[in-house]
Each structure stands twice: as C-alpha cells, then as structure tokens.
Design a protein around this motif. Structure first.
Motif, PDB file in Angstrom:
ATOM      1  N   THR A  59      -0.623  38.329  41.054  1.00 28.56           N
ATOM      2  CA  THR A  59      -0.645  37.021  40.402  1.00 28.56           C
ATOM      3  C   THR A  59      -2.086  36.596  40.144  1.00 28.56           C
ATOM      4  O   THR A  59      -2.971  36.848  40.955  1.00 28.56           O
ATOM      5  CB  THR A  59       0.057  35.960  41.270  1.00 28.56           C
ATOM      6  OG1 THR A  59      -0.627  35.850  42.522  1.00 28.56           O
ATOM      7  CG2 THR A  59       1.506  36.330  41.512  1.00 28.56           C
ATOM      8  N   ALA A  60      -2.295  35.962  38.998  1.00 26.23           N
ATOM      9  CA  ALA A  60      -3.633  35.515  38.612  1.00 26.23           C
ATOM     10  C   ALA A  60      -3.528  34.552  37.447  1.00 26.23           C
ATOM     11  O   ALA A  60      -2.490  34.465  36.793  1.00 26.23           O
ATOM     12  CB  ALA A  60      -4.487  36.718  38.210  1.00 26.23           C
ATOM     13  N   VAL A  61      -4.608  33.853  37.194  1.00 25.73           N
ATOM     14  CA  VAL A  61      -4.740  33.088  35.955  1.00 25.73           C
ATOM     15  C   VAL A  61      -5.590  33.958  35.040  1.00 25.73           C
ATOM     16  O   VAL A  61      -6.753  34.234  35.326  1.00 25.73           O
ATOM     17  CB  VAL A  61      -5.402  31.720  36.188  1.00 25.73           C
ATOM     18  CG1 VAL A  61      -5.605  30.992  34.864  1.00 25.73           C
ATOM     19  CG2 VAL A  61      -4.558  30.880  37.141  1.00 25.73           C
ATOM     20  N   VAL A  62      -4.985  34.439  33.960  1.00 21.39           N
ATOM     21  CA  VAL A  62      -5.645  35.352  33.039  1.00 21.39           C
ATOM     22  C   VAL A  62      -5.935  34.616  31.738  1.00 21.39           C
ATOM     23  O   VAL A  62      -5.015  34.218  31.026  1.00 21.39           O
ATOM     24  CB  VAL A  62      -4.770  36.599  32.760  1.00 21.39           C
ATOM     25  CG1 VAL A  62      -5.464  37.533  31.783  1.00 21.39           C
ATOM     26  CG2 VAL A  62      -4.437  37.324  34.062  1.00 21.39           C
ATOM     27  N   ARG A  63      -7.222  34.402  31.501  1.00 23.91           N
ATOM     28  CA  ARG A  63      -7.651  33.691  30.294  1.00 23.91           C
ATOM     29  C   ARG A  63      -6.875  32.394  30.086  1.00 23.91           C
ATOM     30  O   ARG A  63      -6.392  32.101  29.000  1.00 23.91           O
ATOM     31  CB  ARG A  63      -7.570  34.593  29.081  1.00 23.91           C
ATOM     32  CG  ARG A  63      -8.472  35.820  29.164  1.00 23.91           C
ATOM     33  CD  ARG A  63      -8.518  36.599  27.900  1.00 23.91           C
ATOM     34  NE  ARG A  63      -9.220  37.844  27.827  1.00 23.91           N
ATOM     35  CZ  ARG A  63     -10.199  38.355  28.565  1.00 23.91           C
ATOM     36  NH1 ARG A  63     -10.632  37.696  29.569  1.00 23.91           N
ATOM     37  NH2 ARG A  63     -10.737  39.530  28.338  1.00 23.91           N
ATOM     38  N   GLY A  64      -6.730  31.644  31.195  1.00 24.11           N
ATOM     39  CA  GLY A  64      -6.096  30.338  31.141  1.00 24.11           C
ATOM     40  C   GLY A  64      -4.589  30.335  31.284  1.00 24.11           C
ATOM     41  O   GLY A  64      -3.978  29.277  31.240  1.00 24.11           O
ATOM     42  N   THR A  65      -3.968  31.481  31.477  1.00 24.41           N
ATOM     43  CA  THR A  65      -2.512  31.548  31.577  1.00 24.41           C
ATOM     44  C   THR A  65      -2.095  32.069  32.946  1.00 24.41           C
ATOM     45  O   THR A  65      -2.465  33.193  33.313  1.00 24.41           O
ATOM     46  CB  THR A  65      -1.936  32.475  30.489  1.00 24.41           C
ATOM     47  OG1 THR A  65      -2.349  31.989  29.209  1.00 24.41           O
ATOM     48  CG2 THR A  65      -0.421  32.518  30.543  1.00 24.41           C
ATOM     49  N   ALA A  73      -6.031  46.987  32.418  1.00 27.88           N
ATOM     50  CA  ALA A  73      -7.350  46.496  32.002  1.00 27.88           C
ATOM     51  C   ALA A  73      -7.654  45.137  32.635  1.00 27.88           C
ATOM     52  O   ALA A  73      -8.814  44.847  32.971  1.00 27.88           O
ATOM     53  CB  ALA A  73      -7.427  46.400  30.480  1.00 27.88           C
ATOM     54  N   GLU A  74      -6.639  44.309  32.807  1.00 29.79           N
ATOM     55  CA  GLU A  74      -6.845  43.009  33.448  1.00 29.79           C
ATOM     56  C   GLU A  74      -7.202  43.190  34.921  1.00 29.79           C
ATOM     57  O   GLU A  74      -8.107  42.526  35.436  1.00 29.79           O
ATOM     58  CB  GLU A  74      -5.585  42.151  33.311  1.00 29.79           C
ATOM     59  CG  GLU A  74      -5.292  41.759  31.887  1.00 29.79           C
ATOM     60  CD  GLU A  74      -3.909  41.177  31.690  1.00 29.79           C
ATOM     61  OE1 GLU A  74      -3.748  40.450  30.684  1.00 29.79           O
ATOM     62  OE2 GLU A  74      -2.990  41.434  32.509  1.00 29.79           O
ATOM     63  N   LEU A  75      -6.496  44.092  35.589  1.00 33.32           N
ATOM     64  CA  LEU A  75      -6.807  44.352  36.999  1.00 33.32           C
ATOM     65  C   LEU A  75      -8.235  44.861  37.132  1.00 33.32           C
ATOM     66  O   LEU A  75      -8.979  44.407  38.018  1.00 33.32           O
ATOM     67  CB  LEU A  75      -5.816  45.349  37.596  1.00 33.32           C
ATOM     68  CG  LEU A  75      -6.102  45.760  39.039  1.00 33.32           C
ATOM     69  CD1 LEU A  75      -6.149  44.555  39.975  1.00 33.32           C
ATOM     70  CD2 LEU A  75      -5.076  46.778  39.512  1.00 33.32           C
ATOM     71  N   GLU A  76      -8.648  45.758  36.264  1.00 34.11           N
ATOM     72  CA  GLU A  76     -10.015  46.272  36.323  1.00 34.11           C
ATOM     73  C   GLU A  76     -11.036  45.153  36.135  1.00 34.11           C
ATOM     74  O   GLU A  76     -12.071  45.134  36.795  1.00 34.11           O
ATOM     75  CB  GLU A  76     -10.225  47.379  35.291  1.00 34.11           C
ATOM     76  CG  GLU A  76      -9.503  48.659  35.631  1.00 34.11           C
ATOM     77  CD  GLU A  76      -9.870  49.226  36.997  1.00 34.11           C
ATOM     78  OE1 GLU A  76     -11.073  49.229  37.364  1.00 34.11           O
ATOM     79  OE2 GLU A  76      -8.953  49.654  37.719  1.00 34.11           O
ATOM     80  N   ARG A  77     -10.748  44.233  35.235  1.00 33.41           N
ATOM     81  CA  ARG A  77     -11.658  43.089  35.019  1.00 33.41           C
ATOM     82  C   ARG A  77     -11.757  42.246  36.276  1.00 33.41           C
ATOM     83  O   ARG A  77     -12.844  41.820  36.682  1.00 33.41           O
ATOM     84  CB  ARG A  77     -11.180  42.240  33.841  1.00 33.41           C
ATOM     85  CG  ARG A  77     -12.140  41.122  33.472  1.00 33.41           C
ATOM     86  CD  ARG A  77     -11.733  40.434  32.184  1.00 33.41           C
ATOM     87  NE  ARG A  77     -10.508  39.697  32.297  1.00 33.41           N
ATOM     88  CZ  ARG A  77     -10.440  38.427  32.733  1.00 33.41           C
ATOM     89  NH1 ARG A  77     -11.524  37.794  33.122  1.00 33.41           N
ATOM     90  NH2 ARG A  77      -9.282  37.808  32.779  1.00 33.41           N
ATOM     91  N   PHE A  78     -10.624  42.002  36.942  1.00 34.59           N
ATOM     92  CA  PHE A  78     -10.631  41.227  38.180  1.00 34.59           C
ATOM     93  C   PHE A  78     -11.390  41.977  39.270  1.00 34.59           C
ATOM     94  O   PHE A  78     -12.138  41.365  40.033  1.00 34.59           O
ATOM     95  CB  PHE A  78      -9.204  40.910  38.631  1.00 34.59           C
ATOM     96  CG  PHE A  78      -8.674  39.641  38.042  1.00 34.59           C
ATOM     97  CD1 PHE A  78      -8.576  38.487  38.800  1.00 34.59           C
ATOM     98  CD2 PHE A  78      -8.298  39.590  36.717  1.00 34.59           C
ATOM     99  CE1 PHE A  78      -8.109  37.308  38.251  1.00 34.59           C
ATOM    100  CE2 PHE A  78      -7.817  38.422  36.154  1.00 34.59           C
ATOM    101  CZ  PHE A  78      -7.731  37.272  36.930  1.00 34.59           C
TER     102      PHE A  78
END
Length: 98
Positions: A59-65, A73-78
């Motif tokens: 769970t995360a807030v990804v680009r405001g969502t 790719a999102e996990l790598e960014r985090f």
C-alpha cells in the motif's frame, strides 16, 4: 472498489476470485530501512506472503492516489526513495491534494 483508491489489476483479480490478500505497508521500505536492505526486506516479505498462499499488496500513495499493490516500476521508485515522502493518516488528504 472505491473510485478514489487505485487497486492494481493483480490485486483486483485476487479479491474478485476470493483469494487472500495481505496488505504490506510501504513506509517500511521507503523510510524505515536503509538501502539496499529495504529492497531485500521487501522481497522477503513478498515471498513470505506468496509462500503462505496469499497475494501481497503493498500500500502507498502513488502520485497522489492511494494505491493497493504497486507495479514493479513503482516499487523500484519507492525503494530508491525517488520523490517519496512519508504519509500518515493525519496528512493523507494533503498528500492526495498535492
């Protein structure tokens, strides 16, 4: 699903099929552990959930969502902490709005 919460397709399918889904908090990876230990911990947690027969949903807030389940790719960014900030319940609305 709630229209303001993004649920990645793998998690949505698991929920629709009645599979168990385990939420994993992204702050452990994004702020709690140093690099590269954070990536090792993320992999170990995901593998443990999958090994127990459930689907991991970070769970995360990804680009405001608010998001359940991160794309690779999102996990790598985090894990790199690239543009990631700590968000708690008290400042969730601000994070989404900004």
């Amino acid at each position: 699903m709630h229209p303001l919460i993004r649920v990645v397709p793998r998690i949505a399918r698991a929920l629709a099929d009645g599979e168990p889904v385990v939420a994993l908090e992204s702050s452990v990876f994004a702020q709690g552990l140093p690099c590269p230990e954070n990536a090792e911990a993320a992999r170990a947690m995901v593998e443990a959930v999958e090994g127990a027969g459930a689907v991991p949903g970070i769970t995360a807030v990804v680009r405001g969502t608010p998001t359940v389940g991160l794309e690779p790719a999102e996990l790598e960014r985090f894990l790199r902490r690239d543009g990631v900030r700590k968000v708690s319940a008290r400042d969730l609305a601000t994070a989404v709005a900004s």
